[in-house]
Scaffold this motif. Structure first.
Motif, PDB file in Angstrom:
ATOM      1  N   PHE B  20      -1.335   6.450  -0.458  1.00  0.00           N
ATOM      2  CA  PHE B  20      -1.010   5.092  -0.411  1.00  0.00           C
ATOM      3  C   PHE B  20      -1.964   4.121   0.317  1.00  0.00           C
ATOM      4  CE2 PHE B  20       2.904   6.894  -1.361  1.00  0.00           C
ATOM      5  CZ  PHE B  20       3.732   5.867  -2.171  1.00  0.00           C
ATOM      6  N   LYS B  21      -2.999   4.852   0.939  1.00  0.00           N
ATOM      7  CA  LYS B  21      -3.884   3.951   1.507  1.00  0.00           C
ATOM      8  C   LYS B  21      -4.899   3.496   0.479  1.00  0.00           C
ATOM      9  CE  LYS B  21      -3.598   5.978   6.251  1.00  0.00           C
ATOM     10  NZ  LYS B  21      -4.243   7.096   7.163  1.00  0.00           N
ATOM     11  N   LYS B  22      -5.267   4.082  -0.772  1.00  0.00           N
ATOM     12  CA  LYS B  22      -6.182   3.676  -1.512  1.00  0.00           C
ATOM     13  C   LYS B  22      -5.484   3.252  -2.919  1.00  0.00           C
ATOM     14  CE  LYS B  22      -9.892   6.533   0.148  1.00  0.00           C
ATOM     15  NZ  LYS B  22     -10.785   7.837  -0.078  1.00  0.00           N
ATOM     16  N   PRO B  23      -5.303   2.066  -3.160  1.00  0.00           N
ATOM     17  CA  PRO B  23      -4.434   1.561  -4.070  1.00  0.00           C
ATOM     18  C   PRO B  23      -5.009   2.306  -5.532  1.00  0.00           C
ATOM     19  CG  PRO B  23      -5.255  -0.170  -2.861  1.00  0.00           C
ATOM     20  CD  PRO B  23      -5.773   0.872  -2.384  1.00  0.00           C
ATOM     21  N   LEU B  24      -6.410   2.319  -5.743  1.00  0.00           N
ATOM     22  CA  LEU B  24      -6.917   2.728  -7.087  1.00  0.00           C
ATOM     23  C   LEU B  24      -6.420   4.154  -7.188  1.00  0.00           C
ATOM     24  CD1 LEU B  24      -8.462   1.116  -8.952  1.00  0.00           C
ATOM     25  CD2 LEU B  24     -10.613   2.278  -8.180  1.00  0.00           C
ATOM     26  N   VAL B  25      -6.598   4.905  -6.214  1.00  0.00           N
ATOM     27  CA  VAL B  25      -6.379   6.557  -6.139  1.00  0.00           C
ATOM     28  C   VAL B  25      -4.754   6.646  -6.475  1.00  0.00           C
ATOM     29  CG1 VAL B  25      -6.021   8.590  -4.950  1.00  0.00           C
ATOM     30  CG2 VAL B  25      -8.085   7.054  -4.811  1.00  0.00           C
ATOM     31  N   LEU B  26      -4.091   5.838  -5.850  1.00  0.00           N
ATOM     32  CA  LEU B  26      -2.449   5.637  -6.105  1.00  0.00           C
ATOM     33  C   LEU B  26      -2.137   5.622  -7.329  1.00  0.00           C
ATOM     34  CD1 LEU B  26       0.187   6.061  -4.456  1.00  0.00           C
ATOM     35  CD2 LEU B  26       0.295   3.615  -4.131  1.00  0.00           C
ATOM     36  N   ILE B  27      -2.699   4.514  -8.113  1.00  0.00           N
ATOM     37  CA  ILE B  27      -2.586   4.108  -9.345  1.00  0.00           C
ATOM     38  C   ILE B  27      -2.863   5.412 -10.324  1.00  0.00           C
ATOM     39  CG2 ILE B  27      -3.547   2.514 -11.365  1.00  0.00           C
ATOM     40  CD1 ILE B  27      -3.805   0.503  -9.250  1.00  0.00           C
ATOM     41  N   GLY B  28      -3.957   6.021 -10.185  1.00  0.00           N
ATOM     42  CA  GLY B  28      -4.193   7.172 -10.611  1.00  0.00           C
ATOM     43  C   GLY B  28      -3.279   8.296 -10.500  1.00  0.00           C
ATOM     44  N   TYR B  29      -2.638   8.653  -9.396  1.00  0.00           N
ATOM     45  CA  TYR B  29      -1.699   9.720  -9.140  1.00  0.00           C
ATOM     46  C   TYR B  29      -0.385   9.194  -9.934  1.00  0.00           C
ATOM     47  CZ  TYR B  29      -4.327  12.204  -5.790  1.00  0.00           C
ATOM     48  OH  TYR B  29      -5.002  13.293  -5.084  1.00  0.00           O
ATOM     49  N   ILE B  30      -0.162   7.801  -9.887  1.00  0.00           N
ATOM     50  CA  ILE B  30       1.032   7.397 -10.588  1.00  0.00           C
ATOM     51  C   ILE B  30       0.787   7.710 -12.035  1.00  0.00           C
ATOM     52  CG2 ILE B  30       2.645   5.251 -11.198  1.00  0.00           C
ATOM     53  CD1 ILE B  30       1.861   4.176  -8.249  1.00  0.00           C
ATOM     54  N   PHE B  31      -0.120   7.181 -12.644  1.00  0.00           N
ATOM     55  CA  PHE B  31      -0.794   7.396 -14.091  1.00  0.00           C
ATOM     56  C   PHE B  31      -0.275   8.964 -14.179  1.00  0.00           C
ATOM     57  CE2 PHE B  31      -3.783   7.372 -17.366  1.00  0.00           C
ATOM     58  CZ  PHE B  31      -2.867   6.604 -18.357  1.00  0.00           C
ATOM     59  N   ILE B  32      -0.870  10.022 -13.726  1.00  0.00           N
ATOM     60  CA  ILE B  32      -0.930  11.335 -13.794  1.00  0.00           C
ATOM     61  C   ILE B  32       0.599  11.783 -13.668  1.00  0.00           C
ATOM     62  CG2 ILE B  32      -1.235  13.621 -12.724  1.00  0.00           C
ATOM     63  CD1 ILE B  32      -3.862  12.667 -11.786  1.00  0.00           C
ATOM     64  N   LEU B  33       1.351  11.085 -12.816  1.00  0.00           N
ATOM     65  CA  LEU B  33       2.752  11.393 -12.675  1.00  0.00           C
ATOM     66  C   LEU B  33       3.700  11.082 -13.944  1.00  0.00           C
ATOM     67  CD1 LEU B  33       4.425  12.699 -10.412  1.00  0.00           C
ATOM     68  CD2 LEU B  33       5.408  10.372  -9.880  1.00  0.00           C
ATOM     69  N   LEU B  34       3.357   9.839 -14.379  1.00  0.00           N
ATOM     70  CA  LEU B  34       3.880   9.409 -15.472  1.00  0.00           C
ATOM     71  C   LEU B  34       3.465  10.372 -16.688  1.00  0.00           C
ATOM     72  CD1 LEU B  34       3.419   5.510 -15.355  1.00  0.00           C
ATOM     73  CD2 LEU B  34       5.540   7.038 -15.156  1.00  0.00           C
ATOM     74  N   PHE B  35       2.262  10.715 -16.671  1.00  0.00           N
ATOM     75  CA  PHE B  35       1.914  11.570 -17.798  1.00  0.00           C
ATOM     76  C   PHE B  35       2.553  12.828 -17.908  1.00  0.00           C
ATOM     77  CE2 PHE B  35      -1.762  14.198 -19.834  1.00  0.00           C
ATOM     78  CZ  PHE B  35      -1.945  13.362 -20.953  1.00  0.00           C
TER      79      PHE B  35
END
Lengths: 237, 524
Positions: B20-35
């Motif tokens: 959660f501290k790195k928004p860009l990384v978080l977006i990446g993880y959310i993207f992976i999760l959705l995928f």
């Protein structure tokens, strides 16, 4: 406090430690000196219960691999390795839980302040520099208020202030009756603190000397070290 | 045990918090999760056998083969290095604490279950493909995952037991290795003998791996039998397999937990290996990690300025290759691509596009394998930033050796495939060039990803971003090749269109990514 009797360790037919015996008494600082590959780290790892070996190692009169012995000693490894996702404070909390410590928080705070880590309490292990990791490693070992403690090359990566602090920690541990074993190959780093020196070479202890005995000889530790670890001289003798 | 559970809990929670501290990384993880969610939903919801329905015997054969290879490779590595669930932090802090070794082993086992998730996800990615080709039963996806779970739980336990027996002496280690290798050789020989009689790869695979002996063979057969029930009603082999694996997992866990354990030394060596492998992965040396370096490569370095980088890289490749530029990666790409074509059933419409299918699969493998090129090693060291040359030159020469290697691998793969499928020379050449250009696309897409996102802590996330990025970029090429094949009905133009697009893309990506060697900050 620490009794090592006829310790031998073989790795793939290489005799890393060969029939080593020594003792470290309460309130004594013993230094394991030796060139690279002398068998110091193997000896320390054997005492810490990480290796199988031949011989006997007793800590506080119990087998070194027993839970009782482990409760009594602290170990600072050569290369610090922290849990990447645990904060500095959580490392100390883990140690407190693992060793069933009570009222440890005040001691933990004091140690962190002493090693200038009090502002890094919430930093994760992976966010710390190597030197800071070493400081956490030292704090964890000191937190248990050990009866015996082992330092494997403890000065590497530390800043001058931390080195000075660590030297005074050695002396405080000694005064508190703790048996201290320090492994190093940098003679200067322990010159002021040692009571007993164990010089290792090629897996054997080639010299076991107290500070008084050295004073009587009137020679410097460095000179003696070089004499007994010089392979050419050994061959001629 | 409370202290160890505290470790697991905090590790997990802090891992999530730091994302959660790195928004860009978080977006990446959310993207992976959705995928992943999309894949899981698709795996369960999609109809089965829509494209074609291949015989269940082939499915069973593939499952047996996959688990045979998985067990063989993981257990053999276990003999060599032991299998470790632990990190050095565990060795230094948990092993020396007043905790029972059995409790620590249990803690390691719980951690390993986390690793199981990774395997399950990998399995999910294959399910849509399998469902397209085989008629899955309604319970198919679940039993397939059950087999994956059984494998990931069983192999570390077996590995640890084998290692504790073999670590006592070199003779035992040699004996265990010999047994493993001879067993593997026997399987290969049986297969080859059958192949010489049937002259049909698919038939032989079913004969050898879909044999009753294989179904009931302890552990490997049992795991395979669980997976095989995905395309049939649960039969005796499934029940025996499931019961057998349950006994193996619980029995071994209990045995190890009750034993008077002294495994720290074994784990120490294995953990040091794991740490070294992780370090290599962080530095982008994962494909060359553990490879022997040949010391008899002579010839000195040539070239001045940035060209010296090319000469150095070429020398490094020669030192770690088996022959010229042939290394582990080449062998894996070439063999798996040819194997893929052999396993795929020959259907009238597809035979005309054999080379295209090999190219497509080899590119997929290249994308997976060429996860991190040699340039990523350079980024971790200061030398390249200090060389007095422009960033363009430095990136060009630092990556040139990869193109030469891809040319070598491509030439080997497509010449062999060309002979095999009786293709025309221009088609073979188009394949080789497309392979090289796509290699460049993947490489410079990775460089650009690094430039855009900086150093991402999770290499998995980094590779994932790069893969998605590369895939999106390649889409116009695929569209172009479809148009080309509709217009000309020629495999050559189909491949040519893809290759031409890849060339344009590679040059464009290169232009955008070249600034990476301006200074250390542009890569971190």
């Amino acid at each position: 406090m620490l009794k090592v009797r006829n310790l031998s360790k073989v790795f793939d037919k290489v005799q890393a430690v060969d029939d080593v015996s020594f003792e470290v008494n309460p309130g004594e600082i013993a230094v394991l000196l030796g060139p690279n590959g002398a068998g110091k780290s193997t000896t320390i790892k054997s005492i810490a219960g990480l290796l199988r070996f031949k011989g006997q190692i007793l800590i506080n009169n119990t087998d070194n691999k027993s839970v009782e012995a482990k409760r009594a000693f602290g170990y600072i490894p050569e290369t610090p390795a922290l849990y990447e996702n645990l904060t500095v404070w959580e490392h100390l909390e883990f140690i407190a839980r693992a060793y069933s410590l009570r009222d440890w928080e005040e001691t933990a705070n004091r140690l962190l302040t002493r090693f200038e880590m009090d502002d890094k309490k919430d930093k994760l292990g992976k966010e710390l520099s190597k030197g800071m990791q070493q400081k956490v490693s030292i704090c964890c070992a000191l937190l248990i208020q050990p009866k015996m403690i082992m330092f494997d090359e403890p000065m590497i990566g530390l800043d001058p202030k931390a080195i000075k602090e660590l030297k005074s920690v050695f002396l405080e541990l000694k005064q508190a009756g703790c048996a201290v074993l320090i492994s190093t190959h940098i003679i200067d780093s322990i010159e002021e603190v040692w009571d007993k020196v164990l010089i290792m070479n090629k897996g054997r202890i080639v010299l076991n000397l107290t500070r008084d005995e050295l004073d009587n000889k009137g020679e410097s530790l460095e000179k003696i070290f070089l004499e007994v670890t010089d392979s050419k001289g050994e061959g001629e003798a | 045990m409370k202290a160890l559970l505290f470790l697991i809990r905090r590790n997990l929670l802090n891992g999530i918090k730091s994302a959660f501290k790195k928004p860009l990384v978080l977006i990446g993880y959310i993207f992976i999760l959705l995928f992943i969610i999309a894949f899981i939903v698709a795996s369960f919801a999609m109809p089965s056998g829509e494209i074609r329905t291949l015989p269940p015997a082939l499915f069973r054969g593939i499952m047996m083969l996959v688990f045979t290879v998985l067990y063989y490779t993981s257990l053999k590595l276990g003999i060599e290095k032991g299998s470790s669930y632990f990190r050095m932090s565990d060795v230094n802090m948990a092993f020396t604490a007043p905790l029972r070794p059995n409790q620590i082993l249990l803690y390691g086992f719980i951690k390993q279950l986390g690793g199981t998730l990774f395997f399950i996800l990998l399995a999910f990615f294959q399910i849509p493909n399998l469902k397209n080709n085989f008629a899955f039963e309604p319970h198919g996806v679940i039993v397939l995952l059950l087999a994956v779970v059984a494998y990931t739980m069983a192999y570390p336990l077996i590995g640890m037991l084998i290692y504790s027996w073999t670590s006592v002496s070199k003779e035992r280690k040699r004996l265990a290795k010999r047994i493993f290798d001879r067993a593997a050789l026997a399987v290969v020989l049986i297969f080859l003998i059958d192949l010489s009689q049937t002259r049909d790869f698919v038939k032989s695979m079913s004969h050898v791996f879909d044999h009753p002996v294989a179904h009931y063979f302890p552990i490997i057969g049992w795991t395979g039998s669980i997976a095989s029930a995905a395309v049939a009603e649960p039969d005796t082999a499934f029940l025996v397999g499931a019961a057998g694996m349950a006994v193996v997992i619980f029995g071994l866990s209990l045995l190890i937990y009750r034993m008077k354990l002294d495994y720290y030394e074994d784990v120490l060596e294995a953990t040091e290996y794991v740490e070294a492998a992780l370090k290599a992965k962080r530095e982008g040396r994962n494909m060359t990690f553990g490879q022997k370096t040949r010391k008899n490569i002579r010839g000195g370095l040539s070239g001045k300025g940035a060209r010296a980088l090319f000469a150095k890289n070429m020398m490094e490749i020669r030192k770690t290759s088996m022959f010229l530029f042939l290394d582990r990666m080449s062998v894996m790409v070439i063999l798996s691509s040819i194997l893929f074509k052999l396993i795929m059933p020959s259907e009238a419409g597809l035979n005309a596009f054999s080379m295209f299918m090999v190219l497509a699969f080899s590119l997929y493998m290249l994308l997976l394998m060429q996860a991190q090129g040699r340039w990523s090693v350079e980024v971790e060291k200061p030398y390249i930033f200090l060389i007095p040359a422009s960033s363009f030159e430095k990136l060009f020469y630092a990556s040139l050796s990869e193109h030469v290697k891809n040319l070598f691998d491509g030439a080997l793969l497509f010449t062999l495939s060309g002979i095999f499928f009786g293709s025309q020379v221009p088609t073979v050449l188009a394949c080789i060039l497309s392979y090289v250009f796509f290699g460049a696309v993947f490489l410079y897409a990775e460089v650009l990803t690094r430039r855009m996102f900086g150093r991402v802590h999770s290499k998995g996330l980094m590779i994932f971003i790069k893969m998605i990025f590369s895939f999106l970029l390649v889409v116009p090429g695929i569209i172009g090749s479809v148009i080309a094949v509709i217009a000309t009905d020629s495999e050559f133009y189909m491949i040519g269109a893809m290759g031409a697009w890849a060339f344009v893309l590679a040059v464009t990506l290169f232009m955008f990514s070249a600034g990476i060697f301006n200074n250390i900050e542009s890569s971190s």
